[in-house]
Scaffold this active site. Structure first.
Site, short mmCIF file in Angstrom:
data_model
loop_
_atom_site.label_atom_id
_atom_site.label_comp_id
_atom_site.label_asym_id
_atom_site.label_seq_id
_atom_site.Cartn_x
_atom_site.Cartn_y
_atom_site.Cartn_z
N TYR A 135 55.05 133.20 51.95
CA TYR A 135 53.84 133.58 51.21
C TYR A 135 53.77 135.09 51.00
CZ TYR A 135 48.86 133.65 49.99
OH TYR A 135 47.65 133.84 49.36
N SER A 150 46.71 138.44 47.04
CA SER A 150 46.28 138.49 48.44
C SER A 150 46.57 139.86 49.01
CB SER A 150 47.02 137.42 49.26
OG SER A 150 46.83 137.63 50.65
#
Length: 298
Positions: free
Chosen positions: A184, A171
């Site tokens: 995350y 990501s």
């Protein structure tokens, strides 16, 4: 690493076989003389859901991993209806021993894996003080350590065969963290460093390469509810786009892929602007509060 030193397990010479893998869960070539993959048969291990299930449709032979049998069964049937051989195994990638046992079962039932796609991830969408300790550990075990275990399980055979590719669907938050997703962002930054080190370590390993994909917000259930201030300027990526570009990156042995291309500006800005300026950009763009409306699945 010295110019003549090879990472442990690598051997010189030999030609790689042309073999591909997909994932259940404009590119640039690597150094001159490195192999460029051609569209051929794929065989790979990956996690179910999201972008991964779309990548799976591009393969000829599929192995899916995941924790939810219902999802795995549905995805397996979809892939088989396309005429592609597919198998699934229930496995929690955050559990080291379970990964090693399942990898052994895969080799016995399916055979050697040529491309491994690590796509498993969870996000809890909370601040540090609002996060449960077990939830924080779960994110690190699945998002980061899981890649250690799956790679260790399949890389030795790739090195022996001089034929393999490790793919990490990461990501852009690995490079630019946001509030409200501390577990995350931390895990993705760790996974990025893992892949960066691994990619460099494979430079002297003939036939084995690695690709890291850093997409912007993708329109899947994981980050449902997340909102930025200018959605027309920064629209979420379609999973199909991420899957297609990932396939292209593997074809070209591209080490790093940022999606969309405008994310390269983020890297430049972070390297030249002071922290105070970056904080103002976060506030203006809405990324400072984008997780306030988060209601995705974990």
């Amino acid at each position: 690493m010295g110019g003549s030193r090879r990472p442990q397990g690598c051997s010189g010479g030999g030609r790689r076989r042309c073999s591909w893998a997909g994932a259940c869960q404009g590119a640039r070539r690597r150094a001159a003389g490195r192999f460029t993959r051609r569209p051929a048969d794929w065989l790979r291990v990956a996690m179910s859901g999201g972008v991964g299930s779309i990548l799976s449709a591009r393969a000829a032979g599929i192995v899916l991993w995941g924790r939810t049998e219902k999802c795995l069964k549905e995805t397996t049937e979809e892939i088989r209806q396309m005429g592609t051989e597919c198998h699934y195994f229930i496995c929690d990638v955050g559990n080291r021993e379970e990964v090693y046992q399942t990898a052994k079962a895969v080799r016995e039932k399916v055979g050697d894996i040529t491309i491994l796609v690590n796509n498993a991830a969870v996000v809890h969408g909370k601040s540090l003080m609002d996060s449960d300790d077990d939830a924080l550990l779960k994110s690190q075990h699945i998002n980061t350590l899981g890649q250690f275990w799956t790679t260790k399980a399949f890389l030795p055979r790739m090195l022996e065969l001089q034929n393999g590719h490790i793919v990490c669907l990461n990501s852009v938050l690995a490079l630019s963290a946001i509030p409200g997703a501390i577990d995350y962002c931390t895990s993705k930054a760790s996974a990025f460093a893992f892949m960066e080190s691994l990619t460099l370590g494979l430079l002297d390993c003939p036939g084995v390469s690695a690709t890291t994909v850093l997409p912007f917000h993708t329109s899947t259930e994981m980050f449902q509810g997340m909102r930025v201030r200018f959605p027309n300027l920064f629209p979420p990526l379609k999973p199909e786009t991420v899957a297609r570009r990932t396939v292209e990156a593997v074809q070209l042995n591209q080490a790093l892929l940022l999606l969309p291309w405008t994310m390269h500006a983020l890297v430049i800005l972070k390297s030249i602007l002071p922290q105070a300026a970056l904080e103002e950009i976060h506030k203006f763009s809405g990324t400072y509060t984008c997780m306030n409306t988060f209601k995705g699945r974990t």
